[in-house]
Design an enzyme around this catalytic site. Structure first.
Site, PDB file in Angstrom:
ATOM      1  N   ASN A   9       0.868  -1.181   0.000  1.00  0.00           N
ATOM      2  CA  ASN A   9       0.000   0.000   0.000  1.00  0.00           C
ATOM      3  C   ASN A   9       0.907   1.234   0.000  1.00  0.00           C
ATOM      4  O   ASN A   9       1.503   1.562   1.022  1.00  0.00           O
ATOM      5  CB  ASN A   9      -0.894  -0.032   1.252  1.00  0.00           C
ATOM      6  N   TRP A  10       0.998   1.866  -1.157  1.00  0.00           N
ATOM      7  CA  TRP A  10       1.938   2.986  -1.293  1.00  0.00           C
ATOM      8  C   TRP A  10       1.446   4.241  -0.573  1.00  0.00           C
ATOM      9  O   TRP A  10       2.176   5.195  -0.423  1.00  0.00           O
ATOM     10  CB  TRP A  10       2.150   3.325  -2.764  1.00  0.00           C
ATOM     11  N   LYS A  11       0.179   4.268  -0.210  1.00  0.00           N
ATOM     12  CA  LYS A  11      -0.450   5.448   0.405  1.00  0.00           C
ATOM     13  C   LYS A  11      -0.230   6.675  -0.495  1.00  0.00           C
ATOM     14  O   LYS A  11      -0.127   6.516  -1.708  1.00  0.00           O
ATOM     15  CB  LYS A  11       0.071   5.644   1.828  1.00  0.00           C
ATOM     16  N   HIS A  95      -9.395   1.146   5.056  1.00  0.00           N
ATOM     17  CA  HIS A  95      -8.100   1.323   5.729  1.00  0.00           C
ATOM     18  C   HIS A  95      -8.285   2.233   6.947  1.00  0.00           C
ATOM     19  O   HIS A  95      -9.112   3.153   6.912  1.00  0.00           O
ATOM     20  CB  HIS A  95      -7.093   1.928   4.752  1.00  0.00           C
ATOM     21  N   GLU A  97      -6.657   4.639   7.984  1.00  0.00           N
ATOM     22  CA  GLU A  97      -6.493   6.075   7.696  1.00  0.00           C
ATOM     23  C   GLU A  97      -7.766   6.654   7.074  1.00  0.00           C
ATOM     24  O   GLU A  97      -8.104   7.816   7.294  1.00  0.00           O
ATOM     25  CB  GLU A  97      -5.265   6.281   6.789  1.00  0.00           C
ATOM     26  N   GLU A 167      -5.089  -4.905  10.642  1.00  0.00           N
ATOM     27  CA  GLU A 167      -4.073  -3.876  10.836  1.00  0.00           C
ATOM     28  C   GLU A 167      -4.355  -3.127  12.142  1.00  0.00           C
ATOM     29  O   GLU A 167      -5.167  -2.191  12.154  1.00  0.00           O
ATOM     30  CB  GLU A 167      -4.098  -2.879   9.683  1.00  0.00           C
ATOM     31  N   GLY A 173       2.681   2.481  10.834  1.00  0.00           N
ATOM     32  CA  GLY A 173       3.597   3.614  10.681  1.00  0.00           C
ATOM     33  C   GLY A 173       4.315   4.001  11.965  1.00  0.00           C
ATOM     34  O   GLY A 173       4.918   5.067  12.038  1.00  0.00           O
ATOM     35  N   SER A 213       3.687  -1.942  10.309  1.00  0.00           N
ATOM     36  CA  SER A 213       5.145  -1.984  10.485  1.00  0.00           C
ATOM     37  C   SER A 213       5.769  -3.329  10.093  1.00  0.00           C
ATOM     38  O   SER A 213       6.693  -3.808  10.744  1.00  0.00           O
ATOM     39  CB  SER A 213       5.523  -1.608  11.917  1.00  0.00           C
ATOM     40  N   GLY A 234       3.111  -1.080   4.313  1.00  0.00           N
ATOM     41  CA  GLY A 234       3.113   0.356   4.027  1.00  0.00           C
ATOM     42  C   GLY A 234       4.530   0.823   3.727  1.00  0.00           C
ATOM     43  O   GLY A 234       5.063   0.584   2.638  1.00  0.00           O
ATOM     44  N   GLY A 235       5.143   1.445   4.701  1.00  0.00           N
ATOM     45  CA  GLY A 235       6.464   2.067   4.515  1.00  0.00           C
ATOM     46  C   GLY A 235       7.489   1.193   3.792  1.00  0.00           C
ATOM     47  O   GLY A 235       8.186   1.659   2.884  1.00  0.00           O
TER      48      GLY A 235
HETATM   49  P1  13P Z   1       3.203   0.565   7.722  1.00  0.00           P
HETATM   50  O1  13P Z   1       3.756  -0.719   7.145  1.00  0.00           O
HETATM   51  O2  13P Z   1       3.924   1.780   7.234  1.00  0.00           O
HETATM   52  O3  13P Z   1       3.087   0.488   9.204  1.00  0.00           O
HETATM   53  O4  13P Z   1       1.714   0.704   7.159  1.00  0.00           O
HETATM   54  C1  13P Z   1       0.854  -0.378   7.234  1.00  0.00           C
HETATM   55  C2  13P Z   1      -0.364  -0.074   6.477  1.00  0.00           C
HETATM   56  O5  13P Z   1      -1.141   0.792   6.868  1.00  0.00           O
HETATM   57  C3  13P Z   1      -0.616  -0.826   5.239  1.00  0.00           C
HETATM   58  O6  13P Z   1      -1.907  -0.612   4.778  1.00  0.00           O
END
Ligand code: 13P
Length: 250
Positions: A9-11, A95, A97, A167, A173, A213, A234-235
């Site tokens: 997930n590149w956000k 998600h 967020e 999640e 994050g 994470s 994510g990251g």
């Molecule tokens: P991180 O891997 O940056 O914690 O993000 C997880 C995430 O929200 C994937 O959708």
């Protein structure tokens, strides 16, 4: 046996040029993968180009969000058929967020899941508790509510196209990953809940990813647990080396 599904997930990261570079690196670095499905979810603006780059790569394309209406006066929103038209097979829905920053409710998420399925998109349906909820021992209650309302009126025959991503919000994050035991416990709870809501065969088949994470340093152990069928990253998916290492560890 369930396959492993690793999704990135590149956000809200990477412009078109940067997206092309990352997809090319992932494609070139990916070794033959058996029983692992890889999905990338770039921003909307990179989807069409990504689709072209991913032809014959074995990598699937997903979007990060969509709206539940077909079309109309919904400025700034994107529909399921628009995502299909640029080659998406998957879409992330619910998600944390979206839930926290954009105030998406379980009911809205339910409508989005139904619309995605209607258009042949496979949802990656995200659930998870906040830190406050975990500390008050509400984890399973929250996850149960999110799944019960999220999947309301979705028939058993449609469950085969849904991936659930657990999640925990406190792990997203933050660098603070759920331990493999903590994650496995909730994944098992989710699988049992699917068994109660549907049946055992559906529960045995459904893919449940962990997200929060995930890094090459912890992915192998997380993914070795019985009910952890993949990762939503994510990251660590923004660099080809770490994303490829996570795939290798699956
Ligand atoms: P991180 O891997 O940056 O914690 O993000 C997880 C995430 O929200 C994937 O959708």
């Amino acid at each position: 046996m369930r396959k492993k599904v690793i999704a990135g997930n590149w956000k809200m990261n990477l412009d078109l040029k940067e997206s092309v570079a990352l997809i090319s690196e992932i494609k070139n670095g990916l070794e033959k993968i058996d029983n692992i499905e890889v999905i990338v979810c770039p921003p909307f603006t990179s989807l069409e180009t990504a689709k072209t780059l991913l032809v014959n790569s074995g990598i699937f394309l997903g979007a990060q969000n969509m709206y539940f209406e077909e079309n109309g006066a919904f400025t700034g929103e994107i529909s399921a058929s628009m995502l299909k038209s640029v080659g998406c097979q998957y879409v992330i829905i619910g998600h944390s967020e979206r839930r926290t920053i954009f105030k998406e409710t379980d009911e809205v998420i339910n409508k989005k899941l139904k619309k995605a399925i209607e258009h042949g998109l496979k949802p990656i349906f995200c659930v998870g508790e906040s830190l406050d909820e975990r500390e008050k021992n509400l984890t399973t209650k929250i996850v149960e509510r999110q799944i019960q309302i999220g999947l309301k009126e979705i028939p058993q025959s449609d469950l085969k196209s849904i991936i659930i991503a657990y999640e925990p919000v406190w792990a997203i994050g933050t660098g603070r990953t759920a331990t493999p035991d903590q994650a496995q416990e909730v994944h098992k709870f989710i699988r049992d809940l699917i068994k109660d809501l549907y049946d055992k065969a559906t529960a045995d088949k459904i893919i449940i990813q962990y997200g929060g994470s995930v890094k090459p340093e912890n992915s192998g152990e997380l993914l070795s647990r019985q009910d952890i069928d993949g990762a939503l990253v994510g990251g660590a998916c923004l660099k080809s080396a770490s994303f490829l290492d996570i795939i290798k560890s699956a």
